[in-house]
Motif scaffolding. Structure first.
Motif, mmCIF file in Angstrom:
data_model
loop_
_atom_site.group_PDB
_atom_site.id
_atom_site.type_symbol
_atom_site.label_atom_id
_atom_site.label_comp_id
_atom_site.label_asym_id
_atom_site.label_seq_id
_atom_site.Cartn_x
_atom_site.Cartn_y
_atom_site.Cartn_z
ATOM 1 N N VAL A 12 7.031 7.259 -14.192
ATOM 2 C CA VAL A 12 6.997 5.819 -14.490
ATOM 3 C C VAL A 12 5.973 5.119 -13.591
ATOM 4 O O VAL A 12 5.170 4.302 -14.056
ATOM 5 C CB VAL A 12 8.398 5.188 -14.335
ATOM 6 N N VAL A 13 5.965 5.429 -12.305
ATOM 7 C CA VAL A 13 5.005 4.826 -11.375
ATOM 8 C C VAL A 13 3.583 5.234 -11.753
ATOM 9 O O VAL A 13 2.660 4.415 -11.722
ATOM 10 C CB VAL A 13 5.342 5.219 -9.917
ATOM 11 N N GLY A 14 3.381 6.467 -12.136
ATOM 12 C CA GLY A 14 2.056 6.930 -12.548
ATOM 13 C C GLY A 14 1.559 6.203 -13.783
ATOM 14 O O GLY A 14 0.398 5.781 -13.839
ATOM 15 N N ILE A 15 2.425 6.052 -14.768
ATOM 16 C CA ILE A 15 2.036 5.316 -15.986
ATOM 17 C C ILE A 15 1.740 3.861 -15.658
ATOM 18 O O ILE A 15 0.764 3.285 -16.151
ATOM 19 C CB ILE A 15 3.130 5.457 -17.068
ATOM 20 N N ALA A 16 2.550 3.235 -14.819
ATOM 21 C CA ALA A 16 2.322 1.845 -14.425
ATOM 22 C C ALA A 16 0.990 1.702 -13.698
ATOM 23 O O ALA A 16 0.243 0.747 -13.927
ATOM 24 C CB ALA A 16 3.475 1.347 -13.551
ATOM 25 N N ALA A 17 0.662 2.646 -12.825
ATOM 26 C CA ALA A 17 -0.611 2.599 -12.107
ATOM 27 C C ALA A 17 -1.789 2.718 -13.067
ATOM 28 O O ALA A 17 -2.802 2.023 -12.926
ATOM 29 C CB ALA A 17 -0.661 3.698 -11.052
ATOM 30 N N ILE A 18 -1.663 3.572 -14.051
ATOM 31 C CA ILE A 18 -2.733 3.724 -15.044
ATOM 32 C C ILE A 18 -2.896 2.445 -15.855
ATOM 33 O O ILE A 18 -4.016 1.981 -16.082
ATOM 34 C CB ILE A 18 -2.448 4.941 -15.958
ATOM 35 N N VAL A 19 -1.806 1.838 -16.277
ATOM 36 C CA VAL A 19 -1.865 0.598 -17.053
ATOM 37 C C VAL A 19 -2.498 -0.516 -16.228
ATOM 38 O O VAL A 19 -3.355 -1.261 -16.716
ATOM 39 C CB VAL A 19 -0.460 0.199 -17.547
ATOM 40 N N ILE A 20 -2.111 -0.641 -14.973
ATOM 41 C CA ILE A 20 -2.694 -1.672 -14.109
ATOM 42 C C ILE A 20 -4.181 -1.410 -13.896
ATOM 43 O O ILE A 20 -4.996 -2.333 -13.947
ATOM 44 C CB ILE A 20 -1.928 -1.748 -12.771
ATOM 45 N N GLY A 21 -4.554 -0.161 -13.673
ATOM 46 C CA GLY A 21 -5.968 0.180 -13.487
ATOM 47 C C GLY A 21 -6.813 -0.149 -14.710
ATOM 48 O O GLY A 21 -7.907 -0.709 -14.600
ATOM 49 N N VAL A 22 -6.306 0.170 -15.886
ATOM 50 C CA VAL A 22 -7.026 -0.143 -17.122
ATOM 51 C C VAL A 22 -7.124 -1.659 -17.303
ATOM 52 O O VAL A 22 -8.168 -2.178 -17.709
ATOM 53 C CB VAL A 22 -6.343 0.530 -18.334
ATOM 54 N N SER A 23 -6.070 -2.369 -16.996
ATOM 55 C CA SER A 23 -6.073 -3.824 -17.126
ATOM 56 C C SER A 23 -7.102 -4.467 -16.201
ATOM 57 O O SER A 23 -7.843 -5.371 -16.604
ATOM 58 C CB SER A 23 -4.680 -4.372 -16.815
ATOM 59 N N VAL A 24 -7.166 -4.015 -14.957
ATOM 60 C CA VAL A 24 -8.145 -4.544 -14.004
ATOM 61 C C VAL A 24 -9.569 -4.230 -14.462
ATOM 62 O O VAL A 24 -10.454 -5.086 -14.412
ATOM 63 C CB VAL A 24 -7.872 -3.990 -12.586
#
Length: 117
Positions: A12-24
């Motif tokens: 879950v943390v890994g997916i959240a980090a990827i989503v935040i990175g793509v958003s930025v």
């Protein structure tokens, strides 16, 4: 499979980090490029002349608001990337150029003042 069940939070943390990175990265890609900024600054000269024509002299803050409203209508996607303070600085530079054009160009004076000078 058992490892996945026991350590689901890592996934879950890994997916959240990827989503935040793509958003930025996406937000960064929407920032104005130098060419877009130059295009906006050229357009601001036109908008300042229109504001001067519509509102006349001595109405600085009202003209700034008028140009801001024109900017929002013309470049709605830049309003999130450009702060009002930065925009105000661009307008100040456009006003300096407009005043210089008004002193040098009789045709622009006629357009702004509405009469032969």
């Amino acid at each position: 499979m058992m490892w996945l069940i026991e350590n689901w939070f890592i996934l879950v943390v890994g997916i959240a980090a990827i989503v935040i990175g793509v958003s930025v990265a996406y937000d960064f890609s929407k920032l104005p490029t130098q060419k877009q900024v130059e295009m906006i600054k050229e357009w601001l000269l036109y908008a300042c002349i229109q504001a001067e024509k519509e509102l006349g002299s001595g109405t600085g803050q009202l003209k700034l608001r008028y140009v801001w409203d024109l900017f929002i209508a013309r470049f709605p996607y830049f309003t999130k990337a450009v702060s009002f303070e930065l925009f105000s600085g661009w307008v100040d530079a456009a006003l300096i150029e407009m005043r210089m054009l008004l002193t040098q160009n009789k045709a622009i004076q006629e357009v702004v003042k509405g009469e032969a000078v």
